[in-house]
Scaffold this motif. Structure first.
Motif, short mmCIF file in Angstrom:
data_model
loop_
_atom_site.label_atom_id
_atom_site.label_comp_id
_atom_site.label_asym_id
_atom_site.label_seq_id
_atom_site.Cartn_x
_atom_site.Cartn_y
_atom_site.Cartn_z
N GLY A 1 103.32 42.78 87.44
CA GLY A 1 101.95 42.56 87.03
C GLY A 1 101.03 43.76 87.20
O GLY A 1 99.82 43.60 87.37
N ILE A 2 101.58 44.95 87.14
CA ILE A 2 100.78 46.15 87.37
C ILE A 2 100.08 46.57 86.08
O ILE A 2 100.68 46.62 85.01
N ASN A 3 98.79 46.86 86.20
CA ASN A 3 98.01 47.31 85.05
C ASN A 3 97.10 48.46 85.47
O ASN A 3 97.12 48.89 86.63
N LEU A 4 96.28 48.93 84.54
CA LEU A 4 95.42 50.08 84.83
C LEU A 4 94.37 49.77 85.90
O LEU A 4 93.88 50.68 86.57
N GLU A 5 94.03 48.51 86.07
CA GLU A 5 93.04 48.13 87.05
C GLU A 5 93.62 48.07 88.46
O GLU A 5 92.90 48.28 89.45
N VAL B 1 96.75 49.65 89.46
CA VAL B 1 97.76 50.66 89.78
C VAL B 1 97.29 51.64 90.85
O VAL B 1 98.08 52.10 91.68
N GLN B 2 96.01 51.98 90.87
CA GLN B 2 95.52 52.97 91.85
C GLN B 2 95.66 52.45 93.27
O GLN B 2 96.16 53.16 94.16
N ALA B 3 95.23 51.23 93.51
CA ALA B 3 95.32 50.66 94.85
C ALA B 3 96.77 50.53 95.30
O ALA B 3 97.09 50.75 96.48
N ILE B 4 97.65 50.19 94.38
CA ILE B 4 99.07 50.07 94.70
C ILE B 4 99.64 51.43 95.07
O ILE B 4 100.39 51.58 96.04
N ALA B 5 99.27 52.46 94.31
CA ALA B 5 99.74 53.81 94.60
C ALA B 5 99.24 54.29 95.96
O ALA B 5 99.96 54.93 96.73
N GLU B 6 98.00 53.97 96.26
CA GLU B 6 97.40 54.40 97.53
C GLU B 6 98.01 53.71 98.74
O GLU B 6 97.81 54.16 99.88
N ALA B 7 98.77 52.65 98.51
CA ALA B 7 99.47 51.98 99.61
C ALA B 7 100.62 52.83 100.12
O ALA B 7 101.13 52.58 101.23
#
Length: 286
Positions: A248-252, A254-260
Protein backbone atom coordinates in the motif's frame (compact mmCIF):
# COMPACT_ATOMS: atom_id res chain seq x y z
CA UNK A 1 20.35 12.38 -17.30
CA UNK A 2 21.16 9.32 -15.23
CA UNK A 3 24.85 8.62 -14.68
CA UNK A 4 24.71 5.18 -16.29
CA UNK A 5 21.92 4.62 -18.78
CA UNK A 6 20.19 1.23 -18.73
CA UNK A 7 20.07 -0.82 -21.92
CA UNK A 8 17.73 -3.27 -23.62
CA UNK A 9 18.82 -5.77 -26.29
CA UNK A 10 17.71 -4.57 -29.71
CA UNK A 11 16.40 -8.04 -30.60
CA UNK A 12 13.92 -7.92 -27.69
CA UNK A 13 12.65 -4.54 -28.81
CA UNK A 14 12.38 -5.55 -32.46
CA UNK A 15 10.35 -8.68 -31.72
CA UNK A 16 7.85 -6.80 -29.59
CA UNK A 17 7.54 -3.93 -32.05
CA UNK A 18 7.06 -6.26 -35.02
CA UNK A 19 4.13 -7.95 -33.28
CA UNK A 20 2.61 -4.57 -32.43
CA UNK A 21 2.97 -3.30 -36.01
CA UNK A 22 1.31 -6.40 -37.42
CA UNK A 23 -1.52 -5.98 -34.93
CA UNK A 24 -2.01 -2.35 -35.96
CA UNK A 25 -1.73 -2.85 -39.72
CA UNK A 26 -4.15 -5.77 -39.85
CA UNK A 27 -4.75 -7.30 -43.29
CA UNK A 28 -4.43 -4.22 -45.49
CA UNK A 29 -2.14 -1.73 -43.78
CA UNK A 30 -2.92 1.95 -43.21
CA UNK A 31 -5.81 2.37 -45.65
CA UNK A 32 -6.39 5.97 -44.53
CA UNK A 33 -2.89 7.10 -45.52
CA UNK A 34 -3.03 5.02 -48.69
CA UNK A 35 -6.26 6.74 -49.69
CA UNK A 36 -5.31 10.31 -48.83
CA UNK A 37 -1.54 10.75 -49.22
CA UNK A 38 0.30 10.41 -52.55
CA UNK A 39 2.95 7.71 -52.41
CA UNK A 40 5.78 10.14 -53.25
CA UNK A 41 4.97 12.52 -50.36
CA UNK A 42 7.75 13.02 -47.82
CA UNK A 43 7.22 14.03 -44.22
CA UNK A 44 9.25 15.56 -41.45
CA UNK A 45 8.15 15.28 -37.83
CA UNK A 46 9.24 15.86 -34.27
CA UNK A 47 8.28 14.01 -31.11
CA UNK A 48 7.52 16.52 -28.36
CA UNK A 49 6.94 16.09 -24.64
CA UNK A 50 3.65 17.70 -23.64
CA UNK A 51 4.35 17.36 -19.92
CA UNK A 52 7.18 17.21 -17.42
CA UNK A 53 8.51 13.69 -16.96
CA UNK A 54 11.26 11.17 -17.53
CA UNK A 55 12.03 9.59 -20.91
CA UNK A 56 12.02 5.86 -21.55
CA UNK A 57 11.44 3.80 -24.70
CA UNK A 58 13.00 5.83 -27.50
CA UNK A 59 14.44 2.62 -28.96
CA UNK A 60 10.89 1.43 -29.64
CA UNK A 61 10.23 4.49 -31.80
CA UNK A 62 13.41 3.84 -33.78
CA UNK A 63 12.49 0.18 -34.20
CA UNK A 64 8.95 0.96 -35.35
CA UNK A 65 10.23 3.39 -37.96
CA UNK A 66 13.05 1.12 -39.17
CA UNK A 67 10.87 -1.98 -39.44
CA UNK A 68 8.16 -0.03 -41.25
CA UNK A 69 10.48 1.52 -43.82
CA UNK A 70 14.28 1.58 -43.95
CA UNK A 71 14.03 4.97 -45.65
CA UNK A 72 12.82 6.64 -42.43
CA UNK A 73 15.54 8.50 -40.56
CA UNK A 74 15.29 8.98 -36.79
CA UNK A 75 17.48 11.46 -34.95
CA UNK A 76 17.38 11.15 -31.15
CA UNK A 77 17.44 14.51 -29.38
CA UNK A 78 17.32 13.08 -25.86
CA UNK A 79 18.36 9.92 -24.05
CA UNK A 80 16.33 7.42 -22.08
CA UNK A 81 16.54 8.42 -18.45
CA UNK A 82 16.62 12.13 -19.26
CA UNK A 83 14.32 14.59 -17.51
CA UNK A 84 11.72 16.17 -19.80
CA UNK A 85 10.03 19.55 -19.70
CA UNK A 86 6.85 20.58 -21.58
CA UNK A 87 7.70 21.43 -25.19
CA UNK A 88 11.03 19.60 -25.15
CA UNK A 89 11.94 17.88 -28.43
CA UNK A 90 12.70 14.18 -28.04
CA UNK A 91 13.39 13.10 -31.65
CA UNK A 92 13.24 14.19 -35.29
CA UNK A 93 11.82 11.83 -37.89
CA UNK A 94 11.98 12.17 -41.68
CA UNK A 95 10.93 9.87 -44.50
CA UNK A 96 8.06 8.69 -46.71
CA UNK A 97 4.89 10.19 -45.25
CA UNK A 98 2.80 7.03 -45.43
CA UNK A 99 5.48 5.06 -43.60
CA UNK A 100 5.97 7.68 -40.91
CA UNK A 101 2.25 7.63 -40.14
CA UNK A 102 2.10 3.83 -40.22
CA UNK A 103 4.79 3.59 -37.54
CA UNK A 104 3.65 6.53 -35.40
CA UNK A 105 1.13 4.97 -33.04
CA UNK A 106 3.12 1.85 -32.16
CA UNK A 107 6.21 3.89 -31.38
CA UNK A 108 4.30 6.43 -29.31
CA UNK A 109 2.35 3.76 -27.44
CA UNK A 110 5.56 2.21 -26.13
CA UNK A 111 7.21 5.57 -25.56
CA UNK A 112 4.31 7.05 -23.59
CA UNK A 113 3.74 3.93 -21.50
CA UNK A 114 7.38 3.41 -20.56
CA UNK A 115 8.01 7.11 -19.99
CA UNK A 116 5.00 7.14 -17.68
CA UNK A 117 6.55 4.38 -15.59
CA UNK A 118 9.92 6.15 -15.56
CA UNK A 119 8.21 9.38 -14.52
CA UNK A 120 6.29 7.74 -11.67
CA UNK A 121 9.44 6.00 -10.47
CA UNK A 122 11.38 9.27 -10.51
CA UNK A 123 8.70 10.87 -8.33
CA UNK A 124 9.08 8.12 -5.72
CA UNK A 125 12.87 8.30 -5.92
CA UNK A 126 12.78 12.05 -5.33
CA UNK A 127 10.67 11.63 -2.18
CA UNK A 128 13.25 9.32 -0.57
CA UNK A 129 16.47 10.86 -1.93
CA UNK A 130 17.52 12.05 1.53
CA UNK A 131 17.35 8.51 2.94
CA UNK A 132 19.20 5.26 2.25
CA UNK A 133 16.13 3.59 0.80
CA UNK A 134 15.99 2.42 -2.82
CA UNK A 135 12.73 2.24 -4.77
CA UNK A 136 12.16 -1.16 -6.38
CA UNK A 137 9.42 -2.58 -8.60
CA UNK A 138 7.48 -5.84 -8.30
CA UNK A 139 6.09 -8.58 -10.55
CA UNK A 140 2.85 -6.60 -10.94
CA UNK A 141 3.57 -5.85 -14.58
CA UNK A 142 1.68 -6.01 -17.88
CA UNK A 143 1.91 -9.58 -19.26
CA UNK A 144 4.51 -9.69 -22.01
CA UNK A 145 6.00 -6.30 -21.11
CA UNK A 146 7.81 -7.10 -17.86
CA UNK A 147 11.37 -6.65 -19.12
CA UNK A 148 10.42 -3.34 -20.75
CA UNK A 149 8.54 -2.00 -17.73
CA UNK A 150 11.39 -2.95 -15.42
CA UNK A 151 13.75 -1.17 -17.83
CA UNK A 152 11.57 1.92 -17.49
CA UNK A 153 11.88 1.69 -13.71
CA UNK A 154 15.65 1.85 -14.10
CA UNK A 155 15.27 4.85 -16.41
CA UNK A 156 13.41 6.56 -13.57
CA UNK A 157 16.21 5.94 -11.10
CA UNK A 158 14.66 2.91 -9.42
CA UNK A 159 15.95 -0.65 -9.12
CA UNK A 160 14.51 -3.99 -10.10
CA UNK A 161 13.13 -6.67 -7.81
CA UNK A 162 13.14 -10.23 -9.12
CA UNK A 163 12.13 -10.65 -12.78
CA UNK A 164 10.25 -13.89 -12.27
CA UNK A 165 9.71 -16.93 -10.11
CA UNK A 166 13.03 -18.41 -11.12
CA UNK A 167 15.69 -15.84 -10.17
CA UNK A 168 15.12 -15.45 -6.43
CA UNK A 169 13.22 -17.06 -3.56
CA UNK A 170 10.45 -14.93 -2.04
CA UNK A 171 8.62 -16.82 0.68
CA UNK A 172 5.21 -15.19 1.15
CA UNK A 173 2.37 -15.81 3.57
CA UNK A 174 0.82 -18.59 1.51
CA UNK A 175 4.16 -20.44 1.30
CA UNK A 176 4.55 -20.11 5.08
CA UNK A 177 1.04 -21.43 5.72
CA UNK A 178 1.56 -24.45 3.46
CA UNK A 179 5.12 -25.14 4.63
CA UNK A 180 4.18 -25.12 8.30
CA UNK A 181 6.09 -22.08 9.55
CA UNK A 182 8.51 -19.27 8.76
CA UNK A 183 11.74 -20.93 9.88
CA UNK A 184 10.89 -24.26 8.23
CA UNK A 185 10.14 -22.54 4.92
CA UNK A 186 13.47 -20.69 4.99
CA UNK A 187 15.39 -23.85 5.87
CA UNK A 188 13.78 -25.76 2.99
CA UNK A 189 14.53 -22.94 0.58
CA UNK A 190 18.19 -22.86 1.66
CA UNK A 191 18.48 -26.59 1.08
CA UNK A 192 16.90 -26.37 -2.37
CA UNK A 193 18.61 -23.43 -4.10
CA UNK A 194 22.21 -22.78 -5.01
CA UNK A 195 24.57 -20.41 -3.24
CA UNK A 196 23.93 -17.61 -5.76
CA UNK A 197 20.17 -17.48 -5.14
CA UNK A 198 18.96 -15.00 -2.54
CA UNK A 199 16.28 -16.04 -0.05
CA UNK A 200 13.72 -13.43 1.02
CA UNK A 201 10.84 -13.96 3.42
CA UNK A 202 7.71 -11.91 3.98
CA UNK A 203 6.59 -11.27 7.55
CA UNK A 204 3.45 -9.58 8.84
CA UNK A 205 4.32 -9.28 12.54
CA UNK A 206 7.35 -8.66 14.73
CA UNK A 207 7.00 -12.14 16.22
CA UNK A 208 7.24 -13.64 12.72
CA UNK A 209 10.27 -11.43 12.09
CA UNK A 210 12.07 -12.75 15.17
CA UNK A 211 11.41 -16.33 14.09
CA UNK A 212 12.60 -15.54 10.58
CA UNK A 213 15.86 -13.96 11.72
CA UNK A 214 16.81 -17.15 13.55
CA UNK A 215 16.80 -18.90 10.15
CA UNK A 216 19.10 -16.24 8.56
CA UNK A 217 17.27 -14.99 5.43
CA UNK A 218 19.10 -12.67 3.06
CA UNK A 219 16.20 -10.20 2.84
CA UNK A 220 13.10 -9.63 4.97
CA UNK A 221 9.97 -8.13 3.43
CA UNK A 222 8.11 -6.16 6.10
CA UNK A 223 4.53 -6.21 4.89
CA UNK A 224 2.05 -3.42 5.66
CA UNK A 225 3.94 -2.05 8.67
CA UNK A 226 3.73 1.58 9.73
CA UNK A 227 6.82 3.73 10.33
CA UNK A 228 6.99 3.08 14.09
CA UNK A 229 6.70 -0.69 13.66
CA UNK A 230 9.28 -0.55 10.88
CA UNK A 231 11.74 1.18 13.18
CA UNK A 232 11.34 -1.63 15.72
CA UNK A 233 11.76 -4.17 12.93
CA UNK A 234 15.00 -2.52 11.81
CA UNK A 235 16.32 -2.84 15.36
CA UNK A 236 15.44 -6.53 15.41
CA UNK A 237 17.13 -7.16 12.04
CA UNK A 238 20.21 -5.25 13.29
CA UNK A 239 22.02 -5.37 9.95
CA UNK A 240 21.79 -9.16 9.60
CA UNK A 241 19.61 -8.93 6.45
CA UNK A 242 18.36 -6.36 4.01
CA UNK A 243 15.02 -4.83 4.97
CA UNK A 244 12.25 -4.22 2.45
CA UNK A 245 9.01 -2.38 3.16
CA UNK A 246 5.98 -3.15 1.02
CA UNK A 247 2.21 -2.92 0.96
CA UNK A 248 0.00 0.00 0.00
CA UNK A 249 2.88 2.41 -0.53
CA UNK A 250 2.14 5.63 -2.38
CA UNK A 251 3.64 9.09 -2.85
CA UNK A 252 2.01 10.31 0.36
CA UNK A 253 3.39 7.55 2.58
CA UNK A 254 6.73 6.66 1.00
CA UNK A 255 8.80 9.38 2.71
CA UNK A 256 7.85 8.38 6.24
CA UNK A 257 8.47 4.73 5.42
CA UNK A 258 11.91 5.55 4.02
CA UNK A 259 12.76 7.63 7.07
CA UNK A 260 12.10 4.59 9.26
CA UNK A 261 15.41 3.25 7.98
CA UNK A 262 14.54 0.45 5.56
CA UNK A 263 16.92 -0.49 2.74
CA UNK A 264 14.29 -1.11 0.04
CA UNK A 265 10.76 0.06 -0.69
CA UNK A 266 8.81 -2.01 -3.20
CA UNK A 267 5.72 -0.73 -4.95
CA UNK A 268 3.62 -2.23 -7.71
CA UNK A 269 1.98 1.13 -8.44
CA UNK A 270 4.87 2.38 -10.57
CA UNK A 271 4.32 -0.40 -13.12
CA UNK A 272 0.63 -1.27 -12.92
CA UNK A 273 -0.92 2.16 -12.40
CA UNK A 274 1.48 4.83 -13.64
CA UNK A 275 -0.29 7.17 -16.10
CA UNK A 276 1.01 7.40 -19.64
CA UNK A 277 3.26 10.39 -20.25
CA UNK A 278 1.84 12.64 -22.98
CA UNK A 279 4.26 12.73 -25.90
CA UNK A 280 3.06 13.73 -29.36
CA UNK A 281 4.27 13.60 -32.94
CA UNK A 282 3.94 16.87 -34.85
CA UNK A 283 4.29 16.44 -38.59
CA UNK A 284 4.77 18.77 -41.57
CA UNK A 285 5.04 18.22 -45.32
CA UNK A 286 8.55 18.57 -46.74
Amino acid sequence: MTATLPELPRLMIDDAVKAALLEDWGRAGDITSQATIPVETKARAVIVSRKKGRLSGLGFVESACRQTDAAIKVEALADDGEALEPGMLVARIEGPARSVLASERVGLNYLGHLSGIATATAQFVERVAHTRASIVCTRKTTPGLRAFEKYAVRCGGGSNHRFGLDDAVLIKDNHIALAGGVALAIERARAHVGHLVKVEVEVDTLDQLREAMDARPDVVLLDNMGPETLQTAIDIIDGRALSEASGGINLETVQAIAEAGVDLISTGWITHSAPTLDLGLDIEIV
